[in-house]
Design a protein around this motif. Structure first.
Motif, mmCIF file in Angstrom:
data_model
loop_
_atom_site.group_PDB
_atom_site.id
_atom_site.type_symbol
_atom_site.label_atom_id
_atom_site.label_comp_id
_atom_site.label_asym_id
_atom_site.label_seq_id
_atom_site.Cartn_x
_atom_site.Cartn_y
_atom_site.Cartn_z
ATOM 1 N N ASN A 33 -35.105 -37.078 12.822
ATOM 2 C CA ASN A 33 -35.752 -36.755 11.559
ATOM 3 C C ASN A 33 -36.280 -37.490 10.228
ATOM 4 O OD1 ASN A 33 -32.976 -35.477 12.581
ATOM 5 N ND2 ASN A 33 -32.927 -33.927 10.559
ATOM 6 N N HIS A 92 -31.025 -27.863 10.433
ATOM 7 C CA HIS A 92 -29.611 -27.198 9.554
ATOM 8 C C HIS A 92 -30.167 -26.784 8.490
ATOM 9 C CE1 HIS A 92 -26.848 -30.335 12.354
ATOM 10 N NE2 HIS A 92 -28.081 -31.102 12.064
ATOM 11 N N SER A 153 -25.623 -38.296 8.998
ATOM 12 C CA SER A 153 -26.713 -38.472 9.693
ATOM 13 C C SER A 153 -26.108 -39.509 9.381
ATOM 14 C CB SER A 153 -27.453 -38.115 10.236
ATOM 15 O OG SER A 153 -27.542 -37.182 10.616
ATOM 16 N N ARG A 191 -21.979 -35.568 18.053
ATOM 17 C CA ARG A 191 -20.875 -35.404 16.936
ATOM 18 C C ARG A 191 -22.085 -36.288 15.880
ATOM 19 N NH1 ARG A 191 -16.634 -39.847 18.593
ATOM 20 N NH2 ARG A 191 -17.598 -39.394 20.220
ATOM 21 N N HIS A 192 -22.737 -35.466 14.631
ATOM 22 C CA HIS A 192 -23.274 -36.481 13.676
ATOM 23 C C HIS A 192 -22.982 -38.055 13.811
ATOM 24 C CE1 HIS A 192 -24.707 -32.190 12.514
ATOM 25 N NE2 HIS A 192 -25.472 -33.131 13.196
ATOM 26 N N LYS A 205 -21.858 -42.690 22.386
ATOM 27 C CA LYS A 205 -20.842 -41.154 22.190
ATOM 28 C C LYS A 205 -20.758 -41.101 24.093
ATOM 29 C CE LYS A 205 -22.514 -39.706 18.253
ATOM 30 N NZ LYS A 205 -23.753 -39.488 16.957
ATOM 31 N N HIS A 226 -27.869 -31.578 19.407
ATOM 32 C CA HIS A 226 -28.016 -31.935 17.886
ATOM 33 C C HIS A 226 -26.783 -33.973 17.870
ATOM 34 C CE1 HIS A 226 -29.042 -29.533 15.241
ATOM 35 N NE2 HIS A 226 -28.987 -28.753 15.616
ATOM 36 N N GLY A 228 -27.360 -37.030 18.530
ATOM 37 C CA GLY A 228 -27.727 -37.568 19.371
ATOM 38 C C GLY A 228 -27.813 -39.128 19.105
ATOM 39 N N SER A 229 -27.295 -39.631 18.208
ATOM 40 C CA SER A 229 -28.045 -40.703 18.421
ATOM 41 C C SER A 229 -26.271 -41.758 18.681
ATOM 42 C CB SER A 229 -27.456 -41.273 16.497
ATOM 43 O OG SER A 229 -28.418 -41.294 15.716
ATOM 44 N N HIS A 248 -31.689 -34.188 18.759
ATOM 45 C CA HIS A 248 -32.158 -34.876 17.277
ATOM 46 C C HIS A 248 -31.271 -35.777 17.375
ATOM 47 C CE1 HIS A 248 -32.094 -30.678 15.504
ATOM 48 N NE2 HIS A 248 -32.446 -30.694 17.125
ATOM 49 N N ASN A 250 -31.002 -39.360 14.001
ATOM 50 C CA ASN A 250 -31.536 -39.309 12.880
ATOM 51 C C ASN A 250 -30.866 -40.913 12.651
ATOM 52 O OD1 ASN A 250 -32.089 -38.668 9.891
ATOM 53 N ND2 ASN A 250 -31.247 -37.076 9.688
HETATM 54 O O1 G3H Z 1 -29.847 -32.557 13.490
HETATM 55 C C1 G3H Z 1 -30.099 -33.853 13.140
HETATM 56 C C2 G3H Z 1 -29.235 -34.880 14.168
HETATM 57 O O2 G3H Z 1 -28.190 -33.578 14.738
HETATM 58 C C3 G3H Z 1 -29.000 -36.286 14.634
HETATM 59 O O3 G3H Z 1 -27.647 -36.507 14.655
HETATM 60 O O4 G3H Z 1 -27.853 -38.748 13.284
HETATM 61 O O5 G3H Z 1 -26.083 -38.150 15.190
HETATM 62 O O6 G3H Z 1 -28.881 -38.875 15.459
HETATM 63 P P1 G3H Z 1 -27.508 -38.403 14.597
#
Ligand code: G3H
Ligand code: ZN
Length: 310
Positions: A33, A92, A153, A191-192, A205, A226, A228-229, A248, A250
Motif C-alpha cells: 500500500n 478495500h 493497518s 488480520r490487519h 501472526k 490481507h 500480511g504484516s 498484502h 501495509n
Molecule cells: O489491504 C491491506 C493489507 O491487508 C495490509 O495489512 O497492514 O497487516 O500488512 P497489514
C-alpha cells in the motif's frame, strides 16, 4: 522457483497472466500500500532491485490523500519505464461509486470490501460491483472479501479480528459462484495491522494453512491474503504453497516510513531540503519491500532483513 530475470521485459503482461505464471512457479505477487510518493518510490525501487513484479495498492483513505487519478497516472508513467510488471489495485473499496472511480481512472483491479455486512448483502452488493466494473473495463480483476480480518493497518493494543468468523470452504465456493469475482480474500487467521510485540519482532501472526488449501480447492480462483504484516515467514511460504496468490503488506511499510522519517529529521535539525530528508526514508521502506518480495518468490532472506521492520 522464480529465477531473477524470468519476469523481465514482460510489463505488457496482464495481471491475470502474471498471477497465473506466479502460481505455476510457486510464488505470490506482493501487494504494497502507498499513501504518498515516498512509499510509491520505495515500492517501485524494490521491484526494480529484485526484478519481481509488484502490485501497488491504495485503500479509499490512501486514494483520497494521493488522488485516485493522480496515482493511476503516476503508476502508468512508472510502468512505461519499468522492465518488471507493475499493477495498481483499488484496495478495500466500500462503495460502488469508489469502484467506478477507480475503474475509470485505470486501476488494474478493484478490491470490493463489503465484508462488514451480512453474507447475503455482501453477495448482492459484490455481484453488482463486479458487473458495473467489468462493464467499464472487462480486463479489470475484481476481488471480493468475506469473513472478519479486523480493520486498520496500524499498531493495535489488542487483537482486532473475530477468529470465530474464519471463512469456510463452502462459504468461499458459494460467494465466488454467486458474485463472479476473480479473486477471493478469505479470513484464514490473518488480520490487519500489528501488535506492538509484532513490531518489536517478538510475536508473529499464524495462518490456518489447511483451511487455505481447502478454500483453494473449493473455489478454484486466485486467493489474496490481507493483513500480511508481522506474519511468520514459514507460514507465508506454506500459504503460497496452499493457494495464496497475492499478499498484502501495509503496516510494516508504515512503521519503516515513520521510524526512518523520525531518524532522518533528528539527524540534523537545520536540514530543510525535502529530498535529503526523504531519501533515507525511501531506502528504508524499499528494504522492507525487497525482503518481502524475495520471501514471496522463494529466495532466502537475510535474517536481519525481516523480523524487525525498522
Ligand atoms: O489491504 C491491506 C493489507 O491487508 C495490509 O495489512 O497492514 O497487516 O500488512 P497489514
Ligand atoms: Zn487489507
Amino acid at each position: 522457483m522464480t529465477a531473477i530475470g524470468t519476469l523481465r521485459n514482460t510489463s505488457k503482461d496482464t495481471l491475470h497472466e502474471v498471477l497465473t505464471r506466479l502460481q505455476t512457479e510457486g510464488a505470490a505477487l506482493g501487494h504494497f500500500n502507498v499513501a504518498d510518493h515516498v512509499l510509491l518510490k520505495a515500492v517501485i525501487a524494490a521491484a526494480s532491485e529484485t526484478k519481481f513484479p509488484v502490485f501497488v495498492g491504495a485503500s479509499e483513505g490512501e486514494r483520497e490523500f494521493f488522488g485516485a487519478r493522480q496515482l493511476a497516472a503516476l503508476v502508468k508513467s512508472l510502468r512505461q519505464e519499468s522492465d518488471v510488471p507493475i499493477f495498481l489495485n483499488a484496495d478495500h473499496t466500500h462503495s460502488l461509486a469508489k469502484a467506478i472511480e477507480a475503474a475509470k481512472a485505470g486501476f488494474d483491479s478493484v478490491g470490493i470490501d463489503f465484508s462488514a455486512v451480512p453474507f447475503d448483502q455482501n453477495v448482492t452488493r459484490t455481484k453488482e460491483a463486479v458487473q458495473v466494473v467489468k462493464a467499464i473495463n472487462p480486463a479489470i480483476l475484481v476481488e471480493g472479501e468475506i469473513g472478519d480480518i479486523g480493520t486498520g493497518s496500524e499498531i493495535h493494543e489488542s487483537a482486532q479480528a473475530d477468529f470465530s468468523k474464519l471463512t469456510t470452504p463452502q462459504e468461499g465456493r458459494q460467494f465466488v459462484e454467486a458474485t463472479g469475482i476473480d479473486i477471493l480474500a478469505p479470513s484464514v487467521g490473518n488480520r490487519h495491522g500489528m501488535l506492538k510485540s509484532m513490531v518489536e519482532g517478538k510475536a508473529k501472526k499464524h495462518l490456518d494453512i489447511e483451511r487455505i488449501g481447502q478454500i483453494k480447492q473449493a473455489t478454484g480462483v486466485f486467493l489474496t491474503l490481507h493483513g500480511g504484516s508481522g506474519t511468520d515467514d514459514e507460514h507465508f511460504r506454506k500459504a503460497i504453497n496452499s493457494g495464496i496468490n497475492v499478499i498484502h503488506i501495509n503496516t510494516e511499510l508504515r512503521v519503516a516510513w515513520r521510524e526512518s522519517l523520525t531518524d532522518s529529521l533528528a539527524r540534523d535539525s537545520n536540514e530543510v531540503v525535502p529530498y535529503k530528508i526523504l531519501r533515507p526514508v525511501v531506502e528504508s521502506v524499499k528494504q522492507v519491500v525487497s525482503a518481502r518480495l524475495r520471501l514471496f518468490h522463494g529466495e532466502s532472506v537475510r535474517p536481519s532483513a525481516v523480523g524487525t521492520v525498522a
